[in-house]
Scaffold this motif. Structure first.
Motif, PDB file in Angstrom:
ATOM      1  N   CYS A  28       0.830  -1.211   0.000  1.00 45.45           N
ATOM      2  CA  CYS A  28       0.000   0.000   0.000  1.00 45.45           C
ATOM      3  C   CYS A  28       0.859   1.254   0.000  1.00 45.45           C
ATOM      4  CB  CYS A  28      -0.947   0.008   1.193  1.00 45.45           C
ATOM      5  SG  CYS A  28      -2.258  -1.210   1.065  1.00 45.45           S
ATOM      6  N   ASP A  29       1.926   1.258   0.798  1.00 51.98           N
ATOM      7  CA  ASP A  29       2.841   2.397   0.817  1.00 51.98           C
ATOM      8  C   ASP A  29       3.403   2.632  -0.579  1.00 51.98           C
ATOM      9  OD1 ASP A  29       2.487   2.638   3.552  1.00 51.98           O
ATOM     10  OD2 ASP A  29       4.436   1.757   4.084  1.00 51.98           O
ATOM     11  N   ARG A  30       3.833   1.569  -1.220  1.00 53.00           N
ATOM     12  CA  ARG A  30       4.430   1.699  -2.553  1.00 53.00           C
ATOM     13  C   ARG A  30       3.390   2.124  -3.587  1.00 53.00           C
ATOM     14  NH1 ARG A  30       9.089  -2.847  -3.237  1.00 53.00           N
ATOM     15  NH2 ARG A  30      10.326  -2.184  -1.453  1.00 53.00           N
ATOM     16  N   PHE A  31       2.178   1.602  -3.470  1.00 54.15           N
ATOM     17  CA  PHE A  31       1.124   2.003  -4.397  1.00 54.15           C
ATOM     18  C   PHE A  31       0.854   3.501  -4.256  1.00 54.15           C
ATOM     19  CE2 PHE A  31      -3.315   2.855  -5.411  1.00 54.15           C
ATOM     20  CZ  PHE A  31      -3.364   2.390  -6.724  1.00 54.15           C
ATOM     21  N   ALA A  32       0.778   3.988  -3.019  1.00 57.50           N
ATOM     22  CA  ALA A  32       0.556   5.424  -2.794  1.00 57.50           C
ATOM     23  C   ALA A  32       1.686   6.240  -3.403  1.00 57.50           C
ATOM     24  CB  ALA A  32       0.434   5.712  -1.302  1.00 57.50           C
ATOM     25  N   LEU A  33       2.894   5.750  -3.287  1.00 53.57           N
ATOM     26  CA  LEU A  33       4.032   6.467  -3.854  1.00 53.57           C
ATOM     27  C   LEU A  33       3.979   6.465  -5.375  1.00 53.57           C
ATOM     28  CD1 LEU A  33       6.667   7.976  -3.502  1.00 53.57           C
ATOM     29  CD2 LEU A  33       7.827   5.777  -3.344  1.00 53.57           C
ATOM     30  N   VAL A  34       3.663   5.325  -5.971  1.00 57.27           N
ATOM     31  CA  VAL A  34       3.586   5.260  -7.433  1.00 57.27           C
ATOM     32  C   VAL A  34       2.492   6.188  -7.952  1.00 57.27           C
ATOM     33  CG1 VAL A  34       2.986   3.772  -9.395  1.00 57.27           C
ATOM     34  CG2 VAL A  34       4.591   2.961  -7.665  1.00 57.27           C
ATOM     35  N   THR A  35       1.347   6.202  -7.306  1.00 59.57           N
ATOM     36  CA  THR A  35       0.240   7.017  -7.803  1.00 59.57           C
ATOM     37  C   THR A  35       0.441   8.503  -7.555  1.00 59.57           C
ATOM     38  OG1 THR A  35      -1.032   6.599  -5.792  1.00 59.57           O
ATOM     39  CG2 THR A  35      -1.464   5.176  -7.686  1.00 59.57           C
ATOM     40  N   THR A  36       1.065   8.880  -6.429  1.00 59.55           N
ATOM     41  CA  THR A  36       1.256  10.301  -6.147  1.00 59.55           C
ATOM     42  C   THR A  36       2.584  10.831  -6.661  1.00 59.55           C
ATOM     43  OG1 THR A  36       2.293   9.975  -3.979  1.00 59.55           O
ATOM     44  CG2 THR A  36      -0.131  10.155  -4.036  1.00 59.55           C
ATOM     45  N   GLY A  37       3.602   9.970  -6.678  1.00 61.00           N
ATOM     46  CA  GLY A  37       4.935  10.423  -7.056  1.00 61.00           C
ATOM     47  C   GLY A  37       5.595  11.264  -5.984  1.00 61.00           C
ATOM     48  N   ALA A  38       4.976  11.324  -4.808  1.00 59.41           N
ATOM     49  CA  ALA A  38       5.476  12.191  -3.745  1.00 59.41           C
ATOM     50  C   ALA A  38       5.738  11.384  -2.477  1.00 59.41           C
ATOM     51  CB  ALA A  38       4.464  13.291  -3.464  1.00 59.41           C
ATOM     52  N   PRO A  39       6.996  11.113  -2.170  1.00 58.81           N
ATOM     53  CA  PRO A  39       7.284  10.355  -0.952  1.00 58.81           C
ATOM     54  C   PRO A  39       6.687  10.993   0.303  1.00 58.81           C
ATOM     55  CG  PRO A  39       9.253  10.516  -2.298  1.00 58.81           C
ATOM     56  CD  PRO A  39       8.218  11.407  -2.925  1.00 58.81           C
ATOM     57  N   LEU A  40       6.777  12.309   0.434  1.00 61.21           N
ATOM     58  CA  LEU A  40       6.240  12.945   1.635  1.00 61.21           C
ATOM     59  C   LEU A  40       4.729  12.788   1.725  1.00 61.21           C
ATOM     60  CD1 LEU A  40       8.320  16.189   2.210  1.00 61.21           C
ATOM     61  CD2 LEU A  40       8.200  14.143   3.621  1.00 61.21           C
ATOM     62  N   ALA A  41       4.038  12.877   0.596  1.00 63.76           N
ATOM     63  CA  ALA A  41       2.584  12.683   0.625  1.00 63.76           C
ATOM     64  C   ALA A  41       2.254  11.260   1.050  1.00 63.76           C
ATOM     65  CB  ALA A  41       1.981  12.994  -0.736  1.00 63.76           C
ATOM     66  N   SER A  42       3.013  10.307   0.564  1.00 67.05           N
ATOM     67  CA  SER A  42       2.780   8.912   0.926  1.00 67.05           C
ATOM     68  C   SER A  42       3.072   8.671   2.395  1.00 67.05           C
ATOM     69  CB  SER A  42       3.653   7.988   0.069  1.00 67.05           C
ATOM     70  OG  SER A  42       3.357   8.173  -1.301  1.00 67.05           O
ATOM     71  N   LEU A  43       4.123   9.293   2.915  1.00 71.28           N
ATOM     72  CA  LEU A  43       4.474   9.129   4.320  1.00 71.28           C
ATOM     73  C   LEU A  43       3.465   9.817   5.227  1.00 71.28           C
ATOM     74  CD1 LEU A  43       8.315   9.676   4.051  1.00 71.28           C
ATOM     75  CD2 LEU A  43       7.156   7.535   4.588  1.00 71.28           C
ATOM     76  N   ALA A  44       2.945  10.955   4.785  1.00 75.28           N
ATOM     77  CA  ALA A  44       1.970  11.691   5.598  1.00 75.28           C
ATOM     78  C   ALA A  44       0.623  10.985   5.611  1.00 75.28           C
ATOM     79  CB  ALA A  44       1.806  13.112   5.087  1.00 75.28           C
ATOM     80  N   ALA A  45       0.361  10.160   4.606  1.00 73.75           N
ATOM     81  CA  ALA A  45      -0.920   9.464   4.519  1.00 73.75           C
ATOM     82  C   ALA A  45      -1.070   8.403   5.599  1.00 73.75           C
ATOM     83  CB  ALA A  45      -1.086   8.829   3.141  1.00 73.75           C
ATOM     84  N   ASP A  46       0.039   7.809   6.040  1.00 69.16           N
ATOM     85  CA  ASP A  46      -0.094   6.791   7.073  1.00 69.16           C
ATOM     86  C   ASP A  46       1.147   6.592   7.927  1.00 69.16           C
ATOM     87  OD1 ASP A  46      -1.400   4.787   8.599  1.00 69.16           O
ATOM     88  OD2 ASP A  46      -0.371   3.281   7.420  1.00 69.16           O
ATOM     89  N   PRO A  47       2.312   6.229   7.357  1.00 76.24           N
ATOM     90  CA  PRO A  47       3.423   5.889   8.244  1.00 76.24           C
ATOM     91  C   PRO A  47       3.788   7.001   9.222  1.00 76.24           C
ATOM     92  CG  PRO A  47       3.950   5.306   6.004  1.00 76.24           C
ATOM     93  CD  PRO A  47       2.665   6.061   5.959  1.00 76.24           C
ATOM     94  N   LEU A  48       3.806   8.246   8.745  1.00 83.45           N
ATOM     95  CA  LEU A  48       4.211   9.369   9.589  1.00 83.45           C
ATOM     96  C   LEU A  48       3.267  10.550   9.348  1.00 83.45           C
ATOM     97  CD1 LEU A  48       8.044   9.105   8.889  1.00 83.45           C
ATOM     98  CD2 LEU A  48       6.856   8.400  10.953  1.00 83.45           C
TER      99      LEU A  48
END
Length: 90
Positions: A28-48
């Protein structure tokens, strides 16, 4: 996307619920990163979730201490992430 599919297959074959949850979370983390292209957006969505609001020094420490963040950032640094985005028109 191949990496995400491989993680899904691994999760479905794993009989341990906790291990399965870890694999699916990683996918899921990787899918969020692939779709957004933004590591910070992906990290803010759940891990951090506070990474965008915290002072930079605290955010840096949170990133260094989070295995999920390190895995996601390492994935972001690889060429195959950007190839997957281009392949899917993102």
């Amino acid at each position: 996307m191949r990496a995400a599919r491989a993680l899904l297959v691994q999760a479905l074959e794993d009989p341990e619920p906790e291990a399965c949850a870890r694999v699916l979370t990683r996918a899921c983390d990787r899918f969020a990163l692939v779709t957004t292209g933004a590591p910070l957006a992906s990290l803010a969505a759940d891990p951090l979730p506070s990474v965008l609001r915290d002072p930079p020094a605290l955010s840096t420490e949170l990133l260094r201490a989070s295995p999920r963040a390190l895995d996601l950032v390492a994935f972001a640094a690889r060429d195959n992430l950007w190839l997957a985005r281009r392949e899917h028109g993102l």
